[in-house]
Design a protein around this motif. Structure first.
Motif, PDB file in Angstrom:
ATOM      1  N   VAL A 107      -2.338 -24.242 -24.578  1.00 55.18           N
ATOM      2  CA  VAL A 107      -1.188 -23.986 -23.709  1.00 55.18           C
ATOM      3  C   VAL A 107      -1.284 -22.601 -23.068  1.00 55.18           C
ATOM      4  O   VAL A 107      -0.926 -22.421 -21.889  1.00 55.18           O
ATOM      5  N   ARG A 108      -1.812 -21.633 -23.786  1.00 51.67           N
ATOM      6  CA  ARG A 108      -1.931 -20.291 -23.201  1.00 51.67           C
ATOM      7  C   ARG A 108      -3.027 -20.254 -22.138  1.00 51.67           C
ATOM      8  O   ARG A 108      -2.894 -19.585 -21.119  1.00 51.67           O
ATOM      9  N   GLN A 109      -4.105 -20.981 -22.376  1.00 52.17           N
ATOM     10  CA  GLN A 109      -5.143 -21.072 -21.340  1.00 52.17           C
ATOM     11  C   GLN A 109      -4.618 -21.803 -20.107  1.00 52.17           C
ATOM     12  O   GLN A 109      -4.932 -21.426 -18.971  1.00 52.17           O
ATOM     13  N   SER A 110      -3.795 -22.837 -20.329  1.00 50.83           N
ATOM     14  CA  SER A 110      -3.218 -23.575 -19.203  1.00 50.83           C
ATOM     15  C   SER A 110      -2.316 -22.676 -18.369  1.00 50.83           C
ATOM     16  O   SER A 110      -2.369 -22.690 -17.128  1.00 50.83           O
ATOM     17  N   LEU A 111      -1.480 -21.875 -19.040  1.00 50.41           N
ATOM     18  CA  LEU A 111      -0.584 -20.977 -18.324  1.00 50.41           C
ATOM     19  C   LEU A 111      -1.356 -19.874 -17.605  1.00 50.41           C
ATOM     20  O   LEU A 111      -0.946 -19.402 -16.539  1.00 50.41           O
ATOM     21  N   THR A 112      -2.479 -19.479 -18.163  1.00 52.06           N
ATOM     22  CA  THR A 112      -3.330 -18.503 -17.475  1.00 52.06           C
ATOM     23  C   THR A 112      -3.910 -19.115 -16.210  1.00 52.06           C
ATOM     24  O   THR A 112      -3.976 -18.462 -15.156  1.00 52.06           O
ATOM     25  N   MET A 113      -4.336 -20.376 -16.306  1.00 53.92           N
ATOM     26  CA  MET A 113      -4.888 -21.069 -15.140  1.00 53.92           C
ATOM     27  C   MET A 113      -3.867 -21.179 -14.012  1.00 53.92           C
ATOM     28  O   MET A 113      -4.204 -21.089 -12.827  1.00 53.92           O
ATOM     29  N   SER A 114      -2.579 -21.400 -14.367  1.00 50.88           N
ATOM     30  CA  SER A 114      -1.545 -21.647 -13.353  1.00 50.88           C
ATOM     31  C   SER A 114      -0.721 -20.407 -13.027  1.00 50.88           C
ATOM     32  O   SER A 114       0.326 -20.534 -12.381  1.00 50.88           O
ATOM     33  N   MET A 115      -1.158 -19.251 -13.515  1.00 49.38           N
ATOM     34  CA  MET A 115      -0.409 -18.004 -13.287  1.00 49.38           C
ATOM     35  C   MET A 115       1.010 -18.098 -13.857  1.00 49.38           C
ATOM     36  O   MET A 115       1.981 -17.635 -13.255  1.00 49.38           O
ATOM     37  N   GLY A 116       1.133 -18.718 -15.010  1.00 52.60           N
ATOM     38  CA  GLY A 116       2.412 -18.780 -15.706  1.00 52.60           C
ATOM     39  C   GLY A 116       3.280 -19.959 -15.338  1.00 52.60           C
ATOM     40  O   GLY A 116       4.418 -20.068 -15.838  1.00 52.60           O
ATOM     41  N   ASP A 117       2.818 -20.868 -14.505  1.00 53.70           N
ATOM     42  CA  ASP A 117       3.626 -22.019 -14.093  1.00 53.70           C
ATOM     43  C   ASP A 117       3.425 -23.168 -15.093  1.00 53.70           C
ATOM     44  O   ASP A 117       2.344 -23.757 -15.157  1.00 53.70           O
ATOM     45  N   PRO A 118       4.469 -23.519 -15.871  1.00 52.10           N
ATOM     46  CA  PRO A 118       4.295 -24.576 -16.893  1.00 52.10           C
ATOM     47  C   PRO A 118       4.152 -25.974 -16.315  1.00 52.10           C
ATOM     48  O   PRO A 118       3.794 -26.911 -17.038  1.00 52.10           O
ATOM     49  N   SER A 119       4.415 -26.149 -15.025  1.00 55.41           N
ATOM     50  CA  SER A 119       4.324 -27.488 -14.439  1.00 55.41           C
ATOM     51  C   SER A 119       2.893 -28.028 -14.453  1.00 55.41           C
ATOM     52  O   SER A 119       2.683 -29.236 -14.290  1.00 55.41           O
ATOM     53  N   ILE A 120       1.915 -27.153 -14.666  1.00 54.00           N
ATOM     54  CA  ILE A 120       0.521 -27.615 -14.730  1.00 54.00           C
ATOM     55  C   ILE A 120       0.320 -28.638 -15.850  1.00 54.00           C
ATOM     56  O   ILE A 120      -0.552 -29.482 -15.793  1.00 54.00           O
ATOM     57  N   LEU A 121       1.174 -28.578 -16.868  1.00 60.39           N
ATOM     58  CA  LEU A 121       1.039 -29.465 -18.025  1.00 60.39           C
ATOM     59  C   LEU A 121       1.415 -30.911 -17.692  1.00 60.39           C
ATOM     60  O   LEU A 121       1.003 -31.833 -18.395  1.00 60.39           O
ATOM     61  N   VAL A 122       2.219 -31.102 -16.619  1.00 61.69           N
ATOM     62  CA  VAL A 122       2.649 -32.458 -16.276  1.00 61.69           C
ATOM     63  C   VAL A 122       2.146 -32.898 -14.902  1.00 61.69           C
ATOM     64  O   VAL A 122       2.348 -34.043 -14.505  1.00 61.69           O
ATOM     65  N   GLU A 123       1.494 -31.997 -14.176  1.00 62.79           N
ATOM     66  CA  GLU A 123       0.986 -32.350 -12.850  1.00 62.79           C
ATOM     67  C   GLU A 123      -0.302 -33.166 -12.917  1.00 62.79           C
ATOM     68  O   GLU A 123      -0.574 -33.983 -12.038  1.00 62.79           O
ATOM     69  N   ARG A 124      -1.089 -32.952 -13.953  1.00 65.97           N
ATOM     70  CA  ARG A 124      -2.375 -33.638 -14.069  1.00 65.97           C
ATOM     71  C   ARG A 124      -2.144 -35.001 -14.739  1.00 65.97           C
ATOM     72  O   ARG A 124      -1.452 -35.092 -15.760  1.00 65.97           O
ATOM     73  N   PRO A 125      -2.709 -36.073 -14.183  1.00 65.69           N
ATOM     74  CA  PRO A 125      -2.373 -37.435 -14.637  1.00 65.69           C
ATOM     75  C   PRO A 125      -2.622 -37.676 -16.123  1.00 65.69           C
ATOM     76  O   PRO A 125      -1.777 -38.239 -16.815  1.00 65.69           O
ATOM     77  N   ILE A 126      -3.800 -37.256 -16.636  1.00 67.69           N
ATOM     78  CA  ILE A 126      -4.132 -37.548 -18.032  1.00 67.69           C
ATOM     79  C   ILE A 126      -3.154 -36.864 -18.977  1.00 67.69           C
ATOM     80  O   ILE A 126      -2.635 -37.467 -19.919  1.00 67.69           O
TER      81      ILE A 126
END
Length: 500
Positions: A452-471
């Motif tokens: 989750v921390r790597q994901s937030l780093t990828m999105s510049m802190g935007d948590p929506s990245i966790l639900v935007e990707r289909p898988i």
């Protein structure tokens, strides 16, 4: 045709007497390592790696792979007989395996574990042979958001592991998540919950928690209940020691479930056999006609996690051999060994080092058969452990637990932690809190936090990245559905009662 010619070349290499010898040595060492709690295949391979530097690469990797697969076979023995999980993937086997042993079906449980290991291991090797390139390409689509969603899906299994009380299971899970956060923050290097102790900077080892919660707590609970100092029941005839036809028939779908789940999870780098065994157990309980019996000694509860544990090994070799990406500690050491021998794992390995690649794959078929032949005849011998009177067996379990805990880091403080977790497990059992969700939270918590921390780093802190990707979105939706399903079922039951 290319696969058939490759596997034919592989068997020509693997059936050479010297390679058969190294395969047998690896399988035997792996079985012994699996039976001994606390050692593990990664540590054993790391210790033996320098001895293989002068060997032929094919023989060396065949022996190391035999240790890897053999340890998965042997890991169920102490879980079933003594309630001592040697590694994370063996925890789920304790739930029904140890209860089968207490019900006089120790031999059947060991036999089912061996058969499940063989069936799922063979499935994993066949899938590795046929599906390696396309499956590896699919695994590359997984990034941090997908891994986070996979961990959340794994944590949602607290519903099926928690028994009658979901609230108590969730509280147990939260304790496990807290325990995994103890140590040094991987991203900031700050200490967390160490209370000024340098010993806790490296965190708490999994084995300390698992053995304390299951083995030590189980002994304390048995003593408190005043169990008689008589041996646990073990049938005397060989036929009674092996699984019955009814038990094998009940496990037929569990073998398939464990094989498929284990291989798919194994292909994902970093997922690990613990997640595979937990998910396979959860799936098996969810589709069972008698889910309420899980945890009391049902053979499916042994077959599914043990199958997933072994199929995971074949899956873990897919990214290692086809992409050069290790999925865990053991495969990372295997990667290092291949590099030292001058073999380059990756897309070109089949062309550049066909003898090593296909020789290893063919040896896995042979080794899997060797392990079945090695383990099934040992079932009656291992089952005799339960003939030992409890006043001898309980000190033996505590002694093995202490030795295993001390061997983790040669520090006496580990023995104090082991005692503390033993008392915690005893208290949890007395107040009806399940231990499995705590272990699940501890196993998955670190990986979930990192993802989750790597994901937030990828999105510049935007948590929506966790639900935007289909898988990741699909897996998170499945996890939410699993968590709310008990509430929905309870509401539907109340409406039905009110309507009648």
């Amino acid at each position: 045709m290319e696969v058939l010619s490759g596997i034919g070349q592989g068997f020509a290499v693997a059936l050479q007497p010297i390679n058969l010898f190294w395969c047998f040595v690896g399988c035997l060492l792996g079985t012994i390592v699996g039976v001994l709690p606390g050692l593990g295949p990664a540590a054993t391979i790391a210790l033996l790696l320098p001895l293989t530097f002068g060997m032929d690469p094919t023989g060396g990797i065949i022996m190391l792979a035999g240790i890897y697969f053999g340890a998965k076979y042997g890991g169920s023995t102490t879980s079933i007989l003594l309630n001592i999980p040697g590694e994370a993937s063996s925890v789920v086997t304790c739930l029904d395996g140890y209860q089968m042993a207490r019900n006089g079906r120790a031999g059947a449980a060991l036999g089912i574990a061996a058969i499940a290991s063989f069936v799922a291991g063979t499935f994993g090797i066949v899938a590795l042979t046929v599906l390696a390139p396309p499956v590896a390409a699919f695994a590359l689509r997984f990034s941090s958001p997908e891994y986070f969603a996979l961990m959340v899906l794994g944590l949602s299994l607290v519903v099926v592991l928690g028994g009658s009380s979901l609230l108590k299971a969730l509280l147990s899970l939260l304790v496990g998540l807290w325990l995994t956060s103890i140590g040094t923050d991987l991203f900031t290097s700050q200490s967390r919950f160490t209370f000024g102790s340098s010993f806790l900077l490296g965190g708490i080892d999994f084995m300390i928690i698992a053995v304390g919660l299951f083995a030590v707590a189980g002994v304390l609970e048995s003593i408190q209940q005043g169990e008689e100092n008589t041996p646990l029941p073990v049938p005397r005839t060989l036929r009674a020691l092996l699984p019955s036809w009814e038990e094998l028939k009940a496990c037929r779908f569990a073998f398939l479930n464990g094989s498929v789940v284990g291989f798919i999870v194994g292909v994902l780098p970093g997922a690990g056999s613990a997640i595979a065994s937990f998910i396979a157990y959860g799936v098996e309980k969810a589709v069972s006609r008698h889910p309420e019996k899980f945890g009391t000694g049902v053979p499916e509860g042994v077959a599914a996690p043990e199958g997933a544990n072994n199929a995971d090994s074949g899956g873990a070799l897919v990214p290692l051999l086809t992409l050069g990406i290790p999925g865990g500690g053991t495969t990372a050491i295997l990667l290092a060994a291949l590099v030292v021998w001058g073999v380059k794992p990756g897309p070109m390995m089949m062309q550049e080092s066909p003898q090593v690649f296909w020789g290893l794959v063919a040896s896995l078929y042979i080794g899997n058969l060797m392990l079945l032949v090695l383990n099934l005849p040992l079932v009656p011998l291992f089952a005799q452990i339960l003939r030992i009177p409890l006043y001898v067996l309980f000190p033996m379990i505590l002694g093995l637990s202490l030795v295993g805990a001390y061997s983790v880091s040669d520090n006496l403080l580990n023995l104090m932690l082991l005692s503390g977790f033993g008392l915690l497990g005893y208290a949890m059992a007395k107040f009806g809190f399940p231990a499995a969700p705590l272990v699940l939270g501890f196993v998955l918590g670190d990986s979930m936090e990192r993802a989750v921390r790597q994901s937030l780093t990828m999105s510049m802190g935007d948590p929506s990245i966790l639900v935007e990707r289909p898988i990741s979105a699909v897996m998170l939706a499945m996890a939410a559905l699993i968590l709310v399903s008990p509430v929905l079922m309870k509401m539907a039951r109340r409406r039905r009662i009110a309507g009648s």
